[in-house]
Every structure is written in C-alpha cells, then in structure tokens.
Motif scaffolding. Structure first.
Motif, short mmCIF file in Angstrom:
data_model
loop_
_atom_site.label_atom_id
_atom_site.label_comp_id
_atom_site.label_asym_id
_atom_site.label_seq_id
_atom_site.Cartn_x
_atom_site.Cartn_y
_atom_site.Cartn_z
N UNK A 99 -9.28 9.02 19.69
CA UNK A 99 -8.24 9.73 18.98
C UNK A 99 -7.52 8.79 18.01
N UNK A 100 -7.27 7.55 18.44
CA UNK A 100 -6.60 6.59 17.57
C UNK A 100 -7.44 6.28 16.34
N UNK A 101 -8.76 6.19 16.52
CA UNK A 101 -9.66 5.92 15.40
C UNK A 101 -9.61 7.08 14.40
N UNK A 102 -9.56 8.30 14.89
CA UNK A 102 -9.48 9.47 14.01
C UNK A 102 -8.16 9.48 13.23
N UNK A 103 -7.08 9.14 13.91
CA UNK A 103 -5.79 9.07 13.23
C UNK A 103 -5.79 7.97 12.16
N UNK A 104 -6.41 6.85 12.50
CA UNK A 104 -6.50 5.76 11.55
C UNK A 104 -7.32 6.17 10.32
N UNK A 105 -8.48 6.80 10.56
CA UNK A 105 -9.33 7.25 9.47
C UNK A 105 -8.62 8.32 8.62
N UNK A 106 -7.91 9.20 9.28
CA UNK A 106 -7.18 10.23 8.55
C UNK A 106 -6.08 9.60 7.70
N UNK A 107 -5.43 8.60 8.25
CA UNK A 107 -4.40 7.90 7.50
C UNK A 107 -4.97 7.19 6.29
N UNK A 108 -6.12 6.57 6.47
CA UNK A 108 -6.77 5.90 5.35
C UNK A 108 -7.19 6.91 4.28
N UNK A 109 -7.72 8.02 4.70
CA UNK A 109 -8.15 9.05 3.76
C UNK A 109 -6.95 9.59 2.99
N UNK A 110 -5.85 9.79 3.69
CA UNK A 110 -4.65 10.28 3.03
C UNK A 110 -4.13 9.25 2.02
N UNK A 111 -4.16 7.99 2.39
CA UNK A 111 -3.69 6.93 1.50
C UNK A 111 -4.58 6.86 0.25
N UNK A 112 -5.90 6.96 0.46
CA UNK A 112 -6.82 6.95 -0.69
C UNK A 112 -6.57 8.16 -1.59
N UNK A 113 -6.33 9.30 -0.99
CA UNK A 113 -6.05 10.51 -1.77
C UNK A 113 -4.77 10.34 -2.57
N UNK A 114 -3.74 9.81 -1.94
CA UNK A 114 -2.48 9.59 -2.64
C UNK A 114 -2.65 8.58 -3.77
N UNK A 115 -3.41 7.53 -3.53
CA UNK A 115 -3.66 6.54 -4.58
C UNK A 115 -4.44 7.16 -5.74
N UNK A 116 -5.43 7.98 -5.41
CA UNK A 116 -6.21 8.64 -6.45
C UNK A 116 -5.35 9.59 -7.26
N UNK A 117 -4.46 10.31 -6.59
CA UNK A 117 -3.57 11.24 -7.29
C UNK A 117 -2.63 10.46 -8.21
N UNK A 118 -2.09 9.35 -7.74
CA UNK A 118 -1.19 8.54 -8.56
C UNK A 118 -1.93 7.99 -9.77
N UNK A 119 -3.16 7.53 -9.55
CA UNK A 119 -3.98 7.01 -10.64
C UNK A 119 -4.25 8.11 -11.68
N UNK A 120 -4.56 9.29 -11.21
CA UNK A 120 -4.83 10.41 -12.11
C UNK A 120 -3.57 10.78 -12.91
N UNK A 121 -2.41 10.78 -12.25
CA UNK A 121 -1.16 11.09 -12.94
C UNK A 121 -0.86 10.05 -14.01
N UNK A 122 -1.06 8.78 -13.68
CA UNK A 122 -0.81 7.71 -14.64
C UNK A 122 -1.75 7.82 -15.84
N UNK A 123 -3.02 8.12 -15.57
CA UNK A 123 -3.98 8.26 -16.67
C UNK A 123 -3.65 9.47 -17.54
N UNK A 124 -3.25 10.56 -16.91
CA UNK A 124 -2.88 11.76 -17.66
C UNK A 124 -1.65 11.48 -18.52
N UNK A 125 -0.70 10.76 -17.96
CA UNK A 125 0.50 10.42 -18.72
C UNK A 125 0.17 9.51 -19.89
N UNK A 126 -0.69 8.53 -19.66
CA UNK A 126 -1.10 7.62 -20.74
C UNK A 126 -1.86 8.39 -21.82
N UNK A 127 -2.71 9.31 -21.42
CA UNK A 127 -3.46 10.11 -22.39
C UNK A 127 -2.51 10.99 -23.20
#
Length: 82
Positions: free
Chosen positions: A1-29
C-alpha cells in the motif's frame, strides 16, 4: 500500500510539473504572439504614415504644376497683368 501511495504521489507530482510547464509555455507563446502583433501594427502604421506623406507631397507637386500651367496660359493669352 505504501508503494502505491508513493507511486501515486510521484505521478501526481509529474502531472503537476507537466501542467506548470505547459502553462509557462502557453504564456510565453502568448507573449511572443502579442509582441509580434504589436510589431506588425507598428510597421503597418509606419507604412501608412509614409504613404500619407508621399501622397501629400505628390498632391502638392500636382497643385504646383497645375498652377504653373494656369500661369503659362494666362501669360500666353495676356491675362497675367500684375
């Protein structure tokens, strides 16, 4: 269960980073598009001003030439009494 929570946390962090990157690129464009539009507008205004100046100068030349022709005709027929 802890491994699943850890993986889910990592996936959420990657998603948030990707969203931030996309927002920054859209703003720059959007910033680049805005700057390009301003540059195009400035260039168009400059060309418009140049054309207006050319037309003004051409109009004055035509007026001067017409006045010269009128003066020549008046002189030719003896109406240039000054």
């Amino acid at each position: 269960m802890n491994q699943q929570n850890f993986n889910a946390g990592q996936a959420q962090a990657r998603t948030e980073n990707s969203m931030q990157y996309a927002k920054e690129n859209a703003s720059a464009a959007a910033d680049r598009a805005h700057a390009a539009a301003n540059t195009s507008g400035d260039t168009a205004q400059q060309h418009k001003d140049e054309a207006a100046g050319f037309l003004q100068q051409s109009g004055e030349q035509v007026k001067s030439m017409a006045q010269g022709a009128v003066d020549t005709v008046k002189h030719t027929i003896g109406m240039d009494k000054k």
